[in-house]
Design an enzyme around this catalytic site. Structure first.
Site, short mmCIF file in Angstrom:
data_model
loop_
_atom_site.label_atom_id
_atom_site.label_comp_id
_atom_site.label_asym_id
_atom_site.label_seq_id
_atom_site.Cartn_x
_atom_site.Cartn_y
_atom_site.Cartn_z
N CYS A 136 0.88 -1.29 0.16
CA CYS A 136 0.10 0.06 0.09
C CYS A 136 0.86 1.29 -0.10
O CYS A 136 1.50 1.53 0.92
CB CYS A 136 -0.93 -0.03 1.32
SG CYS A 136 -1.99 1.50 1.28
N CYS A 139 -0.36 4.01 2.22
CA CYS A 139 -0.13 3.75 3.79
C CYS A 139 1.24 3.82 4.25
O CYS A 139 1.76 4.11 5.21
CB CYS A 139 -0.77 2.23 4.07
SG CYS A 139 -2.25 1.98 3.54
N ASP A 140 2.17 3.21 3.24
CA ASP A 140 3.35 3.04 3.60
C ASP A 140 4.69 4.05 2.91
O ASP A 140 5.86 3.93 3.30
CB ASP A 140 3.78 1.60 3.57
CG ASP A 140 2.82 0.49 4.42
OD1 ASP A 140 2.83 0.77 5.64
OD2 ASP A 140 2.45 -0.47 3.48
#
Length: 325
Positions: A136, A139-140
């Protein structure tokens, strides 16, 4: 959990499921919704959605889906229940979906459970997941700013991989997109956008053979798909964008699936089980986009309404005379 029997149960809380719930509610159905652990679906984690009509210049995925969820709350009066279906029984006229908390019953069902990123099946992929291997970007991706080695790689050749690579540019020292084929499969506009970014490159005719490192990922062993030569690419992170797997494990033979596990439907989105429909990324379809998922949701809801109207005119059998009010 509820002891009531709905007219329609929608399984899934992404664009297809939310649209289906809206259209079914407006069609006069009493709708139940089960959305799993991510209201809004995968779009919530998209850095930016650039191809959804009505948003020139794009819109953050979370912003798009928050508006969708608000509309469902305002019109339907509830949000999808944050539970996960573990199995279903579609053999009877009244369908049942089971969760860890209990069961939900309905006279018709729309499965819009979506799909999830495919995992890499390579040496080191599991060992380094969360330690340099990520699925992701939104997200990351920001984690790259805190890494000693801010060089990143993306594996995949389609739209997902290019969206991922573009979203990493602000965080990475440089980004290498790795694809097996001689040319990317992504839309030309995405390919051009990435290649115009400083610090970005596309490496064609290469495949990731294994992931190496110690406590964290430190590099990739690549193989030239034309010559067979192997090289090492030193990176601090690998983001995966190689496609999707359908979320259909809970169906357990309840409807027909294709070889990859996607639900087979007809033109009206009917499945092999009477009264069960499918919409969005979870079904066999030539295009998986937010706009096509929303269209599927509307069509599936209309098909469910017509199905339930037909049942009202059937000869009653036992205690099941018609759909509930």
């Amino acid at each position: 959990m509820t002891e009531d029997t709905y007219d329609l149960l929608v399984i899934g809380g992404g664009p297809a499921g939310l649209t289906a719930a809206l259209y079914a509610h407006r069609g006069g159905l009493r709708v139940g919704m089960i959305g799993g652990d991510r209201p809004g679906g995968q779009v919530m984690s998209h850095h930016r959605v650039e191809n959804y009509p009505g948003f020139p210049g794009g819109v953050p995925g979370a912003q798009l889906m928050m508006g969708w969820l608000k509309q469902v709350m305002d019109e339907v009066g509830a949000l999808p229940v944050p539970e996960t279906i573990v199995r279903v029984d579609f053999a009877s006229p009244v369908k049942t979906a089971f969760t860890a908390a209990g069961e939900y019953k309905a006279h018709a069902v729309i499965v819009a459970s979506g799909s999830r990123p495919k995992r890499l099946d390579l040496p080191g992929a599991v060992d380094f997941e969360g330690k340099g291997v990520f699925y992701c970007a939104s997200c990351d991706g920001p984690l790259l700013r805190t890494m000693q080695d801010r060089r990143a790689a993306v594996v995949g050749g389609g739209d997902t991989a290019f969206h991922t690579a573009i979203s990493l540019i602000p965080h990475a020292e440089w980004v290498t997109l790795i694809t097996r084929g001689p040319a990317p499969r992504a839309q030309p506009v995405l390919v051009n956008r990435l290649l115009c970014c400083e610090g970005a490159r596309v490496l064609v005719c290469h495949a990731v053979r294994s992931i190496i490192g110690d406590a964290c990922l430190t590099g990739l062993i690549l193989k030239d798909t034309e010559t067979g030569q192997e090289t090492v690419l030193n990176v601090g992170a690998l983001f995966v964008g190689i496609g999707q797997d359908p979320a259909t494990e809970f169906l357990q033979g309840a409807v027909e699936l294709d070889a990859e596990g996607f639900i087979v439907t007809d033109a009206l989105l009917r499945t092999s089980a009477p009264g069960v429909f499918a919409a969005g990324d979870v079904r066999v379809t030539p295009l998986r986009q937010i706009v096509t998922a929303a269209a599927d949701g509307a069509l599936a809801a209309n098909s469910a309404i017509r199905y339930l109207e037909g049942r009202q005119h059937e000869v009653p059998s036992g205690n099941s005379a018609s759909r509930p009010g």
